[in-house]
Design a protein around this motif. Structure first.
Motif: not given
Length: 390
Positions: A52, A237-238, A253, A257, A265, A267
Motif C-alpha cells: 500500500k 475505489s478512487y 482513495r 468505498w 477492486r 485500494q
C-alpha cells in the motif's frame, strides 16, 4: 470498437508491480513469477504486489474523448473509468483469456432474462456508497443510461446502443428535455435495488451491453451535463481530487468505498495521476525509467523506442508484443468509378504490395498482414484469405 494490429508496448516489471495492485482483482496467485520475460504480461500479472502507498502515474500523448463514464467510447477509458465508476457488470480483472469473462460489479449477479429475452432484470448490491456517503440506487443507474444515450445533443461521444434496443427509445428525448421527469418507461425501478430493461426485441447478449460504463450510476442532482467531467461523483475505489482539462487528472482513495460491497477492486496506491499531452518519446523514456507506470492509450511505443528495445536483450525482456487497439486498412469508394466494378476492386487487392505497406507501418513486429477485418484476439476468429497473394 476498433481492435488489433500488433504493437510493442513497454511493460517494465516495476510498472506491472504497481498496476497489479492498483486495478486488478486477486488472481489466485497467478503472478507469472518475478523474472521479466517477453510477452509475460499477456498471460499473467508480473510481479504482483499488495503493498500500500505511493503513486501510480499514467501518461498520454493526447487527451481522452472524456473522463465522463457516460460520454466515452474508447476501450482504454472504459477500463480506466472502472477506478471511479461501477457498471452493472464488468469484465473480470484478470490477465489473458480470463479477462474475457463477464462478472457482477454493481449488480449482485448477471441479468435475469424473461419474456423470451426481451426483459432483463438486475439486482444491485446494497450498501454501495458514493464519495459523499449517499447510497447508490437503481434510479441512479436508470438516469445514467438515459443521459448517456438519449441526450446526444449534449453527450455525443459514447455509443447509443441502449437507444437502439430499448422499447420506445426512438421517441424518448432524454432527461434534459423530459418535462414529465418520469424518464424512459422501458427502464423500470420498482425499488431502490432493482432495475429492469424492456427491449423492443429479444437480445440474448444484453449482459455484454451493461458492462459499458454508461450503466455506472450518476446522481441526477449532481449531473451538470457536458461539465459533469469536471466534478464526477465516484462510486468506485478512487475519486477525483483534481481535474485540469487537457493537462492532468489526480485520483485519490474514496473513503466511502468498501471491500465488503466490491469484490473486484483494491485500494493500494495513495494516488493515481494522469498526465496529458506528453510527447510519446518522453512517455517511452519514462516507462523505461519507471517514473511513468502506464501509457493510458496503450498504442505501443514509437518507432525509435521500438528499435532500441528490440536490439537490447534485457530491455526486450520487459516488453509485450501483443494485439493492440486498431486495424489499419484502405477503403475504396464503391460508388465512384472504376471502383463501382467489383473486378476493379479485386484488381487493387491483388496488385497492392502488402509487404511494402506493412514495412511502411513499421514492419512485421508492428503488425500482421490482415486477410480479414476480425482480429485474432476476438473470440470467433478464423483464419482465411479470400484473395491470397504472395
Amino acid at each position: 470498437m476498433r481492435r488489433s494490429a500488433i504493437a510493442v508496448a513497454a511493460a517494465i516489471s516495476s510498472a506491472s508491480l504497481v498496476l497489479a495492485g492498483c486495478s486488478k482483482a486477486d488472481d489466485n496467485g497467478d503472478d507469472g513469477g518475478s523474472k521479466a520475460t517477453a510477452d509475460a504480461a499477456t498471460k499473467s500479472v508480473v510481479n504482483a504486489s499488495t503493498e500500500k502507498g505511493g503513486t501510480v502515474t499514467y501518461a498520454m500523448s493526447d487527451v481522452p474523448d472524456s473522463f465522463d463514464p457516460g460520454n466515452t467510447y474508447y476501450a482504454y477509458m472504459y477500463n480506466f473509468s472502472r477506478l471511479y465508476a461501477r457498471p452493472l457488470l464488468t469484465f473480470k480483472p484478470a490477465p489473458g483469456e480470463k479477462g474475457n469473462e463477464i462478472v457482477p460489479d454493481l449488480a449482485q449477479s448477471k441479468g435475469q432474462s424473461s419474456d423470451g429475452g426481451k426483459t432483463w432484470t438486475y439486482k444491485l448490491r446494497q450498501g454501495v456508497k458514493y464519495e459523499d456517503g449517499t447510497e447508490v440506487t437503481s434510479a441512479d443507474v436508470k438516469y445514467a443510461v438515459e443521459r448517456s444515450n438519449f441526450a446526444r445533443d449534449v453527450l455525443s461521444l459514447g455509443p447509443n446502443y441502449f437507444a437502439q434496443f430499448l422499447d420506445g427509445g426512438d421517441k424518448y428525448k432524454g432527461p434534459y428535455k423530459d418535462k414529465s421527469d418520469k424518464g424512459l418507461a422501458s427502464i423500470e425501478t420498482p425499488d431502490k435495488y432493482t432495475i429492469t430493461f424492456k427491449l423492443k426485441q429479444p437480445f440474448t447478449d444484453f449482459d455484454y451491453l451493461v458492462t459499458a460504463p454508461q450503466t455506472a450510476p450518476v446522481p441526477k442532482a449532481k449531473d451538470t451535463g457536458v461539465d459533469y467531467t469536471k466534478k464526477i461523483v465516484s462510486s468506485g475505489s478512487y475519486k477525483f481530487q483534481s481535474y485540469q482539462e487537457g493537462k492532468s487528472v489526480t485520483l485519490v482513495r474514496n473513503p466511502e468505498w468498501s471491500a465488503k460491497t466490491d469484490p473486484l477492486r483494491k485500494q493500494y496506491p495513495d494516488k493515481i495521476v494522469v498526465n496529458l499531452k506528453v510527447n510519446q518519446a518522453t512517455i517511452d523514456k519514462d516507462l523505461m525509467a519507471g517514473t511513468t507506470t502506464v501509457d493510458l492509450a496503450g498504442r505501443g511505443v514509437d518507432t525509435q523506442t521500438q528499435a532500441q528495445l528490440l536490439n537490447n536483450k534485457d530491455q526486450k525482456a520487459n516488453t509485450d508484443n501483443t494485439y493492440g487497439g486498431r486495424l489499419v486498412y484502405a477503403a475504396l469508394n464503391t460508388t465512384v468509378k472504376p471502383f463501382d466494378n467489383v473486378e476493379c476492386r479485386k484488381a487493387v487487392q491483388y496488385a497492392i504490395d502488402k509487404v511494402a505497406v506493412q514495412t511502411a507501418q513499421g514492419g512485421p513486429v508492428r503488425g500482421d498482414i490482415a486477410s480479414t477485418v476480425l482480429p485474432p484476439d476476438v473470440i470467433g476468429y478464423q483464419k482465411f484469405d479470400a484473395y491470397p497473394t504472395k
